[in-house]
Design an enzyme around this catalytic site. Structure first.
Site, PDB file in Angstrom:
ATOM      1  N   CYS A  94      -1.001  -6.575  -3.059  1.00 60.45           N
ATOM      2  CA  CYS A  94      -0.067  -7.000  -2.014  1.00 60.45           C
ATOM      3  C   CYS A  94      -0.283  -8.483  -1.686  1.00 60.45           C
ATOM      4  O   CYS A  94       0.104  -9.349  -2.465  1.00 60.45           O
ATOM      5  CB  CYS A  94      -0.189  -6.104  -0.783  1.00 60.45           C
ATOM      6  SG  CYS A  94       1.243  -6.230   0.326  1.00 60.45           S
ATOM      7  N   HIS A 141       0.569  -0.819  -3.038  1.00 58.82           N
ATOM      8  CA  HIS A 141      -0.789  -0.473  -2.621  1.00 58.82           C
ATOM      9  C   HIS A 141      -1.302   0.741  -3.405  1.00 58.82           C
ATOM     10  O   HIS A 141      -1.293   1.868  -2.896  1.00 58.82           O
ATOM     11  CB  HIS A 141      -0.828  -0.193  -1.117  1.00 58.82           C
ATOM     12  CG  HIS A 141      -0.725  -1.411  -0.278  1.00 58.82           C
ATOM     13  ND1 HIS A 141      -1.826  -2.134   0.124  1.00 58.82           N
ATOM     14  CD2 HIS A 141       0.353  -2.058   0.227  1.00 58.82           C
ATOM     15  CE1 HIS A 141      -1.443  -3.167   0.849  1.00 58.82           C
ATOM     16  NE2 HIS A 141      -0.120  -3.146   0.931  1.00 58.82           N
ATOM     17  N   GLU A 196      -4.267   1.571  -3.936  1.00 57.32           N
ATOM     18  CA  GLU A 196      -5.445   2.160  -3.278  1.00 57.32           C
ATOM     19  C   GLU A 196      -5.060   3.302  -2.346  1.00 57.32           C
ATOM     20  O   GLU A 196      -5.891   4.171  -2.042  1.00 57.32           O
ATOM     21  CB  GLU A 196      -6.229   1.082  -2.517  1.00 57.32           C
ATOM     22  CG  GLU A 196      -5.676   0.670  -1.180  1.00 57.32           C
ATOM     23  CD  GLU A 196      -4.496  -0.293  -1.262  1.00 57.32           C
ATOM     24  OE1 GLU A 196      -3.995  -0.718  -0.193  1.00 57.32           O
ATOM     25  OE2 GLU A 196      -4.055  -0.628  -2.388  1.00 57.32           O
TER      26      GLU A 196
END
Length: 239
Positions: free
Chosen positions: A111, A216, A218
């Site tokens: 990001c 994202h 993660e």
């Protein structure tokens, strides 16, 4: 063989009495650990004249998400849409990107991390997508939307680092950003785009591993394709 140490940059938040605190969501450290690495947080106050110490100890760098980058780093004027600027973080991450590219240090940007990779190498940004880019996609999802909700697809260049890592030509992603790459930096190639044409991934093909993604992953560790991004990063860091 010991697992690779992965340095992760952090955000800064304000506390009472004008104190500052470093902060990182556990999703980042959990994703690195799941992929076989040992996460090491790098504070915003880390001295820039000692980056070579990190280079000698850490096997890879993850530039995490967070607030906006100071627009003065990529344009000649301030910008009313830029907010949550932390100049110390900007300086640290810019120097880390430059050192990573100079020394072939595996790097993953997420990001804001993608945006810093682009900015550090001379690229520019849209400072606010909703006012500067015509799109039907709401890229900046509200805070009440779960972070693992898939919002839109991205099309991936199959022969890219991202394409090889995910083994996908299309991938559905989450979306939590109000800024995006406008012009790419020196040496960078666009390797994923949203259906509206907005750039979703960039990478430096001359590096062992140098990838930035606008979404994202993660937050999407329940999905094999997104875990694969971290595995590819850790594999490169282990070499």
């Amino acid at each position: 063989m010991a697992p690779p140490l992965i340095g992760i940059t952090v955000s800064q938040i304000s506390r009472s009495h004008k104190r500052k605190a470093n902060m990182l969501l556990s999703e980042y450290t959990n994703a690195v650990h799941l992929a076989g690495g040992c996460p090491v947080l790098i504070p915003n106050e880390y001295p820039l004249d000692r980056l070579q110490v990190l280079r000698g100890v850490l096997q890879g760098i993850l530039i995490s998400g967070g607030g906006d980058i100071d627009p003065m780093l990529y344009q000649a004027r301030p910008d009313p849409y830029a907010n949550s600027i932390v100049k110390e973080r900007d300086a640290l991450e810019k120097a880390l990107v430059e050192l990573a590219v100079k020394t072939d240090w595996p790097l993953l940007g997420i990001c804001r991390g993608l945006q810093m990779l682009n900015t550090a190498l001379g690229g520019t940004l849209f400072t606010d997508i909703s006012s500067q880019y015509d799109t039907p996609i709401t890229h900046n999802q509200p805070n009440d939307v779960p972070p693992n909700k898939l919002i839109h697809p991205v099309t991936i260049e199959p022969a890219s680092q991202l394409g090889r890592a995910t083994a996908c030509s299309e991938l559905r992603v989450n979306s939590r950003h109000h800024q995006a790459v406008r012009e790419t930096g020196i040496g960078l190639q666009v390797t994923a785009q949203a259906s509206d044409g907005l750039i979703e991934a960039i990478e430096h093909p001359g590096q062992r591993f140098c990838l930035g993604v606008q979404w994202h992953p993660e937050s999407l560790q329940a999905m094999e394709e997104h875990r694969a991004i971290f595995r590819a990063f850790l594999h490169a860091a282990s070499q």
